[in-house]
Design an enzyme around this catalytic site. Structure first.
Site, mmCIF file in Angstrom:
data_model
loop_
_atom_site.group_PDB
_atom_site.id
_atom_site.type_symbol
_atom_site.label_atom_id
_atom_site.label_comp_id
_atom_site.label_asym_id
_atom_site.label_seq_id
_atom_site.Cartn_x
_atom_site.Cartn_y
_atom_site.Cartn_z
ATOM 1 C CE LYS A 84 0.303 5.788 7.726
ATOM 2 N NZ LYS A 84 -1.118 6.112 7.826
ATOM 3 C CG ASP A 87 5.883 3.933 1.379
ATOM 4 O OD1 ASP A 87 6.016 4.761 2.308
ATOM 5 O OD2 ASP A 87 4.807 3.731 0.794
ATOM 6 C CG PHE A 128 -1.871 1.217 1.165
ATOM 7 C CD1 PHE A 128 -3.091 1.121 0.505
ATOM 8 C CD2 PHE A 128 -1.524 2.437 1.725
ATOM 9 C CE1 PHE A 128 -3.954 2.219 0.410
ATOM 10 C CE2 PHE A 128 -2.372 3.547 1.631
ATOM 11 C CZ PHE A 128 -3.596 3.425 0.979
HETATM 12 C C1 LIG Z 1 3.397 2.737 3.587
HETATM 13 C C2 LIG Z 1 2.437 3.832 3.218
HETATM 14 N N1 LIG Z 1 2.706 4.615 2.166
HETATM 15 C C3 LIG Z 1 1.887 5.617 1.799
HETATM 16 C C4 LIG Z 1 0.724 5.873 2.496
HETATM 17 C C5 LIG Z 1 -0.169 7.001 2.071
HETATM 18 O O1 LIG Z 1 -0.115 8.013 3.021
HETATM 19 P P1 LIG Z 1 -1.233 9.162 3.056
HETATM 20 O O2 LIG Z 1 -2.518 8.523 3.474
HETATM 21 O O3 LIG Z 1 -0.695 10.156 4.057
HETATM 22 O O4 LIG Z 1 -1.309 9.736 1.689
HETATM 23 C C6 LIG Z 1 0.398 5.076 3.597
HETATM 24 C C7 LIG Z 1 -0.845 5.307 4.339
HETATM 25 O O5 LIG Z 1 -1.313 4.493 5.089
HETATM 26 C C8 LIG Z 1 1.280 4.022 3.961
HETATM 27 O O6 LIG Z 1 1.014 3.230 5.012
#
Ligand SMILES: Cc1ncc(COP(=O)(O)O)c(C=O)c1O
Length: 405
Positions: free
Chosen positions: A257, A228, A143
Site C-alpha cells: 500500500k 501483516d 484479510f
Molecule cells: C492487511 C492486508 N494484507 C494484505 C492485503 C492485500 O493487499 P493487495 O490488495 O495489495 O494485494 C490487504 C489489502 O487490503 C490488507 O489490508
C-alpha cells in the site's frame, strides 16, 4: 452533471462492461485529476479524499516531489530485472530495516504477494530445520489478500468458498481472545499471522493483552509470527509500524500500500533467523523492487521519517479522534468509533453503503468495509484544516444518510 459528461461516463462504463472482467462494483464517478487530499471528477467537482486509494496514495495526489522523482527515474532507467544489481533496492531495504528491526527485505508488487512470500518463508524455515510444519493460525475477521495462499489465511467465507480447497491446516481463532490463541498454537504451528490493526475486517486494533498471548504462544511452541502491516504499517497509525506499539515480536512482516505512494511495490521483511534458512532460487519476482518502484519508495520513506509525516499523522490523528467521537455523539446510528492515527472506522447500526453514497454527493470519499463500517484512510500528510473541512462534509453526509433511512 452535464449531458456531455454523463455520456462520457456512460461510454467508459459501456466499454468496461464489454471488455473488463466484472470483479469490481465501481461507484459511478470518473476521477481525472488530483492535488494533495483533493480529487476532481470529469465535471470538475472537488472531493476530499479520505480513503487515498485504500491507503495507497500516502502522500496525497500529484505530490510534486514524488512526481519529480518518478519522472527523473523514468528518464534514467525503469527496470532491469533481478538478474542484475541496481543502486536503489539495497537503500530501500536498509531504511525498512532501520525502521522495523527486521534486517532483510524481499521485494514484490502488492500486499498479497508480500503475505504470500511470508507464508512461503515460514514454511521454508521449518523445512530447512528438518521439522516440516504445515499449520498456520490466523484470526477471524482477517484479510490478507486474494492469491491462494493469502486467501487461505483470510477468514471471510464469501471470498473463500468459490476457490476451495485452499491451503489445508489453517485454523482461525477469534481476535483479542488470549486463551483461544494459546490453546490453538502447538508444535505443529509453522506461524501465526495477524494484522496489528484489522483493516478490511472493520478497523479493529489488537489489544496489548492479545499481543502478549501471541508472544507467549510463539515462545512456547517455536511458531513464527507474521505481522501483516500492509494496511496498518508505514506511518498509518502514527508509528512506523503498529506491532511495536502492541509489543509484538514479528519474525516476518508484509508491507505494501503506502510504500510506493501509488507506484505498486510490496515487501516482506525477514528476521536473520528466518533469512538464513532461505537459499538462492527459493522465491522471486520479475518486477519486484525495480528502479521505478524503489525510487518512489525511497521518496516516501524520506518524507515519512525526515519530512514530518509521522508527526503529522499523530497531530492530525488527534483531530480525527475528537471529531469522529463528536460525530458519534451527534448521529445515533454510529455505534462505535475505532482507530488510531489516520486509520478509523465508524461502526454503524446499519449498512454503511448509503453513507458512502451521501459522501460522494457531499464531496468526500470514504468506503464501506465489513458491511456496517465506514472506513477512513486519508493521506498521511493531510493538514489540520483539510481534515476539519473534510470531516465537516462527512458530518453532512451522515446527516443526509440518517435522514434518508
Ligand atoms: C492487511 C492486508 N494484507 C494484505 C492485503 C492485500 O493487499 P493487495 O490488495 O495489495 O494485494 C490487504 C489489502 O487490503 C490488507 O489490508
Amino acid at each position: 452533471m452535464t449531458t456531455t459528461s454523463t455520456s462520457a461516463l456512460e461510454e467508459i462504463q459501456a466499454r468496461e462492461a464489454r471488455h473488463v472482467l466484472q470483479t469490481y462494483r465501481r461507484n459511478p464517478v470518473t476521477f481525472v485529476r488530483g492535488q494533495g487530499v483533493r480529487l476532481y471528477d470529469a465535471e470538475g467537482r472537488e472531493y476530499f479524499d479520505l480513503l487515498s486509494g485504500i491507503g495507497v496514495a500516502s502522500l496525497g495526489h500529484a505530490h510534486p516531489g514524488l512526481a519529480r522523482a518518478i519522472a527523473d527515474q523514468a528518464q534514467q532507467l525503469l527496470h532491469t530485472s533481478n538478474l542484475f544489481f541496481h543502486p536503489l533496492q539495497g537503500q530501500v531495504a536498509e531504511k525498512l530495516s532501520s525502521l522495523s528491526g527486521l534486517p532483510r527485505a524481499f521485494f514484490c508488487n502488492s500486499g498479497a504477494e508480500a503475505v504470500e512470500a511470508c507464508l512461503k518463508f515460514a514454511r521454508r524455515y521449518w523445512y530447512t530445520r528438518q521439522e516440516p510444519r504445515a499449520e498456520f493460525i490466523a484470526l477471524e475477521e482477517s484479510f490478507h489478500g486474494r492469491t491462494l495462499g493469502a486467501l487461505s489465511v483470510t477468514s471471510d467465507e464469501h471470498y473463500r468458498a468459490p476457490f476451495e480447497p485452499l491451503l489445508p491446516s489453517v485454523r482461525f481463532v477469534p481476535a483479542n481472545d488470549p486463551t483461544a490463541i494459546k490453546a490453538a498454537v502447538s508444535t505443529q504451528t509453522a506461524a501465526i499471522i495477524a494484522e496489528p490493526v484489522q483493516g478490511e475486517g472493520g478497523v479493529r486494533p489488537l489489544t496489548p493483552a492479545f499481543a502478549a498471548a501471541i508472544n507467549e504462544a510463539c515462545a512456547a511452541s517455536g511458531a513464527l509470527f507474521i505481522a501483516d502491516e500492509v494496511q496498518s504499517g508505514l506511518g498509518r497509525t502514527g508509528s512506523p509500524f503498529y506491532y511495536s506499539e502492541l509489543g509484538l515480536k514479528p519474525h516476518l512482516m508484509s508491507l505494501g500500500k503506502a510504500l510506493g505512494g501509488g507506484v505498486p511495490i510490496g515487501a516482506a521483511l525477514i528476521s536473520d533467523e528466518v533469512a538464513k534458512t532461505i537459499s538462492y532460487g527459493d522465491h522471486g519476482s520479475t518486477y519486484g523492487g525495480n528502479l521505478l518502484a524503489c525510487r518512489a519508495a525511497l521518496w516516501f520513506l524520506g518524507e515519512l521519517t525526515d519530512g514530518g509525516v509521522l508527526e503529522n499523522v499523530r497531530r492530525v490523528g488527534r483531530i480525527f479522534d475528537e471529531r469522529l467521537h463528536a460525530l458519534q455523539a451527534k448521529h445515533a446510528f454510529i455505534k462505535d468509533v475505532r482507530g488510531v492515527g489516520l486509520i478509523w472506522g465508524l461502526e454503524l447500526s446499519r449498512d454503511a453503503a448509503p453513507v458512502v453514497q451521501a459522501g460522494l454527493a457531499n464531496g468526500v470519499i470514504v468506503n464501506r468495509t465489513a458491511e456496517t463500517v465506514v472506513r477512513l484512510l486519508p493521506p498521511l500528510n493531510i493538514t489540520q484544516d483539510e481534515a476539519s473541512e473534510a470531516l465537516g462534509r462527512l458530518d453532512a453526509a451522515l446527516a443526509a444518510a440518517g435522514a434518508a433511512a
